[in-house]
Design an enzyme around this catalytic site. Structure first.
Site, PDB file in Angstrom:
ATOM      1  CE  LYS A   1       7.626   3.985  -3.451  1.00  0.00           C
ATOM      2  NZ  LYS A   1       8.930   4.124  -2.763  1.00  0.00           N
TER       3      LYS A   1
ATOM      4  NE  ARG B   1      12.226   2.400  -9.051  1.00  0.00           N
ATOM      5  CZ  ARG B   1      11.345   1.424  -9.206  1.00  0.00           C
ATOM      6  NH1 ARG B   1      11.332   0.702 -10.311  1.00  0.00           N
ATOM      7  NH2 ARG B   1      10.459   1.176  -8.252  1.00  0.00           N
TER       8      ARG B   1
ATOM      9  CE  LYS C   1      12.913  -0.258  -5.547  1.00  0.00           C
ATOM     10  NZ  LYS C   1      13.110   1.120  -5.055  1.00  0.00           N
TER      11      LYS C   1
ATOM     12  CD  GLU D   1      -0.372  -1.847   3.297  1.00  0.00           C
ATOM     13  OE1 GLU D   1       0.153  -1.354   4.328  1.00  0.00           O
ATOM     14  OE2 GLU D   1       0.011  -2.918   2.808  1.00  0.00           O
TER      15      GLU D   1
ATOM     16  CE  LYS E   1       6.715   7.736  -5.513  1.00  0.00           C
ATOM     17  NZ  LYS E   1       8.024   7.701  -4.844  1.00  0.00           N
TER      18      LYS E   1
ATOM     19  CB  SER F   1       9.789  10.800 -12.125  1.00  0.00           C
ATOM     20  OG  SER F   1       9.701   9.388 -12.065  1.00  0.00           O
TER      21      SER F   1
END
Length: 309
Positions: free
Chosen positions: A178, A188, A200, A216, A231, A257
């Protein structure tokens, strides 16, 4: 070589605790569904052949706190939504987002400590809460929990917690890669969950890193993930391809989005054929190696695929 199918699609849905269905300004064509509206919309999607939905709750400020305790309330919005969906549509696969940002007063995916050096995300304390959240969702009837927080070690801890709670059959779809992406802005806005301070980047991935995704992946596989995710999708097709080549697990990709809004905005201005670009973008994601695609266009794409068949 690659053919997009309705069964490849997962439909993300927003739910809130009110009685009305609300249009989302930042994502034209998407809604914050009431519980009744959620059940109806999911049923329509399932009737088109879409096998799964993933839920994202809109939590009022009054229920947000620094410890995000509302996220594991057994009568909370997500458990009630899961129960309603499984009662109405037993064959529908229900996936829940496991992360603290909708419930956290700070808007972060983790528990925050503020000090002289700024914000610090408390990894281990966060994982403890994520485990409680995952078990809560599983007990409500969720088929799959999807930790999207990017904390270290959370997949293994959640697997252990689910098994200890007697939820061995509940699967884990891990947000494995991500990225700290600028494409998340409209989402958001939909959840009203932007960070109150900071960003973040300390726990999401650097957009310049591809090999880190494989690192990961290895960690998530070792910890017991059943499925893995990249993502966003469109800007990271190379990462999807690398992950697909490196694992035998099912690979999901999330058309986020910002990707959705770019297509909708360009189509609304008359510059693009929306239906054609939607299908091409989803086909490209599948061609890159995704077995499952989370997309806000799921219902629209499913209808087009059904008509084409």
């Amino acid at each position: 070589e690659k053919v997009l199918a309705v069964g490849d699609l997962i439909y993300p849905l927003f739910v809130h605790g009110g009685e009305d269905d609300q249009a989302i300004d930042s994502m034209p064509g998407c809604m914050r569904w009431s519980l009744e509206g959620l059940v109806r919309e999911a049923g329509e999607a399932h009737a088109l052949g879409i096998p799964a939905v993933v839920l994202f709750p809109v939590v009022p400020e009054s229920l947000k706190s620094s410890d995000a305790a509302e996220c594991f309330h057994p009568e909370g919005l997500v458990p009630r939504s899961v129960a309603a969906l499984k009662a109405a549509h037993p064959g529908l696969v229900v996936i829940t987002d496991v992360a603290l940002d909708p419930y956290n007063a700070d808007g972060h995916d983790g528990i925050v400590r503020k000090g002289d050096a700024g914000l610090e995300i408390l990894n281990d304390e966060t994982v403890e809460v994520l485990c409680k959240q995952a078990v809560c969702h599983a007990r409500a009837g969720a088929d799959i929990v999807a930790p999207s927080d990017m904390m270290d070690g959370r997949v293994g801890a959640i697997r252990e917690a689910l098994d200890a709670a007697g939820c061995e059959k509940v699967s884990i779809l891990s947000y494995t890669a991500k990225y700290a992406s600028a494409y998340y802005g409209p989402f958001r806005g939909a959840l009203e969950s932007a960070p109150k301070e900071g960003d973040k980047k300390s726990y999401q991935m650097d957009p310049g890193n591809a090999r880190e995704a494989l690192r990961e992946l290895l960690l998530d596989e070792a910890e017991g993930a059943d499925m893995v995710m990249v993502k966003p999708a469109g800007p990271y097709l190379d990462v999807i391809a690398k992950v697909r080549e490196a694992t035998v697990l099912p690979v999901a990709a999330y058309q986020v989005s910002g990707e959705y809004l770019m297509i909708k905005s360009a189509a609304a201005a008359g510059w693009l054929d929306e239906e054609a670009v939607v299908m091409e973008s989803l086909t490209g994601i599948k061609r890159a190696g995704a077995d499952m695609i989370l997309t806000y266009f799921a219902k629209q794409a499913a209808a087009g695929l059904q008509a084409g068949s």
